[in-house]
Design an enzyme around this catalytic site. Sequence first.
Site, PDB file in Angstrom:
ATOM      1  N   GLU A   1      43.097  46.650  42.189  1.00  0.00           N
ATOM      2  CA  GLU A   1      41.999  45.955  42.852  1.00  0.00           C
ATOM      3  C   GLU A   1      42.417  45.344  44.171  1.00  0.00           C
ATOM      4  O   GLU A   1      41.720  44.485  44.719  1.00  0.00           O
ATOM      5  CB  GLU A   1      41.438  44.859  41.931  1.00  0.00           C
TER       6      GLU A   1
ATOM      7  N   ASP B   1      34.953  50.425  37.834  1.00  0.00           N
ATOM      8  CA  ASP B   1      34.931  51.390  38.936  1.00  0.00           C
ATOM      9  C   ASP B   1      33.715  51.164  39.842  1.00  0.00           C
ATOM     10  O   ASP B   1      33.810  51.276  41.069  1.00  0.00           O
ATOM     11  CB  ASP B   1      34.892  52.819  38.380  1.00  0.00           C
TER      12      ASP B   1
ATOM     13  N   ARG C   1      34.903  47.010  61.945  1.00  0.00           N
ATOM     14  CA  ARG C   1      34.644  47.809  63.132  1.00  0.00           C
ATOM     15  C   ARG C   1      35.032  49.268  62.862  1.00  0.00           C
ATOM     16  O   ARG C   1      35.850  49.539  61.975  1.00  0.00           O
ATOM     17  CB  ARG C   1      35.455  47.279  64.319  1.00  0.00           C
TER      18      ARG C   1
ATOM     19  N   ILE D   1      40.446  41.462  44.436  1.00  0.00           N
ATOM     20  CA  ILE D   1      39.233  41.068  43.707  1.00  0.00           C
ATOM     21  C   ILE D   1      39.614  40.075  42.621  1.00  0.00           C
ATOM     22  O   ILE D   1      40.472  40.356  41.770  1.00  0.00           O
ATOM     23  CB  ILE D   1      38.534  42.297  43.108  1.00  0.00           C
TER      24      ILE D   1
END
Length: 364
Positions: A287, A261, A276, A245
Amino acid sequence: MNTQSNKTITSQLTSPSSARTVDQDSASRMLLAIIATACFLAASVVVSGFIGFGTNISFQFALGWLVFLSAVLLTWPYLSLNTRGVIALLILAALIARWSYSWLIAPPREAMIGILVVLLYTPILLVITTLMFSAKAVFIGILVGLLMGTISVFGTSREVLAPLYLNDWRIGPLILCVYALFAWLLKRWVNERYALELSAQREQQLTLESNTDQLTGLANRRSCEARFQQLNAGPRKYAIIMLDIDHFKQVNDTHGHHEGDRVLRRVVNLLVGKLRPNDFIARWGGEEFLIILESISSTDAKAVSDALCQSIEDGTENDTVPVTVSLGLALSASDRTAMDTLKSADDALYAAKTAGRNRVSLAF
């Protein structure tokens, strides 16, 4: 842990023991077999009664059984487990009624047949009721033993049963003790099975918890090691994505760890929604997330990576804290281990962040 497991991990950890349901299903099938057998035997007695065999009382008993059991068989698919349990108790009560008639009223020949029928069916019905009503198993067994024992004590006073050697007062206490002991042993057996399953379930829960990230519900770094061993066990075609992130430290510093969070959980939900069912995703640390795509081509792996990157940007665009992600993608090779592929994906992630973030970098 695949994405399907990620969605159900909480329910797996908190679901009640299934042993009682399994036992009730087994008891239900046993009861159906007993009812079908009894229905066939009752039909045989009814047919033989029509052609002049047997006694009138036997014919009436058999006809009553046939009507009742046929109705149960016809409605069986629509009956709940609780209703089937009640039917088992009703059949047990009918057997006790047959027992009473045999000891107290029936002529010797009819009495012997009735006593044998009840002695053959009652233990099976006790097993079924124990599996269906485990908490009341001992009570049911003692009650059945007490009723049958008391009835047989009174029945032993009938002189007409003397030729059958059924006029011994010890028969009653013996029946009471045997059925009470049988019910107690069944109860012990069922409880021990439940205890074993509960122990195994607790062990499984501890294993799941030790391999699960508590914040996101994903697999943690420890469980990734087992996954790498599976990948190294044989030739497999897979891709590894390392995802980070962007500027997550600023999110924590500006908005606090509680918001951080929330962002982590939001990102996880978006990622899982794009993967999938058999894809593997784990929180690698902080992160950073690790994703394994098995049985996938390089073109499809790049397309999935791009879709993940775009879904985070689009999915959080209107959130309180919009975020983006950087991804490093590496493909497996026959001469490299899973850790080698992971190292390539990590290097590619660094390249994506260096190039400006919010993008996918493919390792070569």
